[in-house]
Design an enzyme around this catalytic site. Structure first.
Site, PDB file in Angstrom:
ATOM      1  N   CYS A 127       0.848  -1.192   0.000  1.00 26.15           N
ATOM      2  CA  CYS A 127       0.000   0.000   0.000  1.00 26.15           C
ATOM      3  C   CYS A 127       0.884   1.242   0.000  1.00 26.15           C
ATOM      4  O   CYS A 127       1.781   1.370   0.842  1.00 26.15           O
ATOM      5  CB  CYS A 127      -0.903  -0.011   1.227  1.00 26.15           C
TER       6      CYS A 127
ATOM      7  N   CYS B 200      -8.312  -5.218 -10.140  1.00 26.39           N
ATOM      8  CA  CYS B 200      -7.903  -4.110 -11.004  1.00 26.39           C
ATOM      9  C   CYS B 200      -7.464  -2.970 -10.080  1.00 26.39           C
ATOM     10  O   CYS B 200      -8.300  -2.313  -9.459  1.00 26.39           O
ATOM     11  CB  CYS B 200      -9.090  -3.710 -11.870  1.00 26.39           C
TER      12      CYS B 200
ATOM     13  N   CYS C  99      -7.212  -1.383   1.190  1.00 25.12           N
ATOM     14  CA  CYS C  99      -6.189  -1.864   2.111  1.00 25.12           C
ATOM     15  C   CYS C  99      -6.855  -2.058   3.465  1.00 25.12           C
ATOM     16  O   CYS C  99      -7.467  -1.121   3.996  1.00 25.12           O
ATOM     17  CB  CYS C  99      -5.058  -0.837   2.203  1.00 25.12           C
TER      18      CYS C  99
ATOM     19  N   CYS D 108       0.234   3.195   3.591  1.00 24.76           N
ATOM     20  CA  CYS D 108       0.707   2.741   4.904  1.00 24.76           C
ATOM     21  C   CYS D 108       1.824   1.708   4.839  1.00 24.76           C
ATOM     22  O   CYS D 108       2.378   1.348   5.870  1.00 24.76           O
ATOM     23  CB  CYS D 108      -0.455   2.196   5.718  1.00 24.76           C
TER      24      CYS D 108
ATOM     25  N   CYS E 244      -5.283   0.482   6.325  1.00 26.75           N
ATOM     26  CA  CYS E 244      -5.544   1.931   6.384  1.00 26.75           C
ATOM     27  C   CYS E 244      -6.842   2.349   5.693  1.00 26.75           C
ATOM     28  O   CYS E 244      -7.210   3.523   5.751  1.00 26.75           O
ATOM     29  CB  CYS E 244      -4.365   2.713   5.809  1.00 26.75           C
TER      30      CYS E 244
END
Length: 131
Positions: free
Chosen positions: A47, A120, A95, A50, A98
């Protein structure tokens, strides 16, 4: 449930304008413009907000859709939410650490993958690290 929590001002301080638009405001980068669309090195995609590992390169495949495509996430890293924006019903992926918007997941498109799914993902939502 999200474990990394920041105020809007804190997110703006650590993300680029485009990362903030996509990760925090559920935007989408234009097709074919992301740095990871045609990227196939071995490693882990985390991510961009984070740093939580989300996808392994071994689950990335060529979909031709214009965004990075994965058939599966690292267990527990990516959450799913119903998205009814723009008069469509889609499944948003985020995610789990976060809550950052990654993109959408699609099923039943006929890709020869073990899960019959295509995650995607916006490149700007990701950071890549070599194995």
């Amino acid at each position: 449930m999200s474990t990394v929590q920041k105020s809007e001002e804190e997110w703006r301080a650590v993300l680029s304008r485009e990362q903030f638009r996509v990760l925090r405001e559920k935007g989408t980068e234009p097709a074919g413009t992301g740095e990871y669309d045609k990227h196939y090195d071995e490693g882990v995609y985390s991510c961009a907000g984070c740093g939580t590992p989300l996808y392994k390169s071994t689950t990335k495949f060529k979909s031709g859709c214009g965004w990075p495509a994965f058939f599966d996430a690292i267990p527990g890293a990516v959450g799913r939410r119903e998205d009814g924006a723009f008069g469509m019903v889609r499944t948003e992926i985020v995610c789990n650490a976060c809550g950052g918007h990654l993109g959408h997941v699609f099923k039943g498109e006929g890709f020869p993958t073990p899960t019959d799914e295509r995650h995607c993902v916006n490149s700007v939502s990701l950071k890549f690290k070599d194995e």
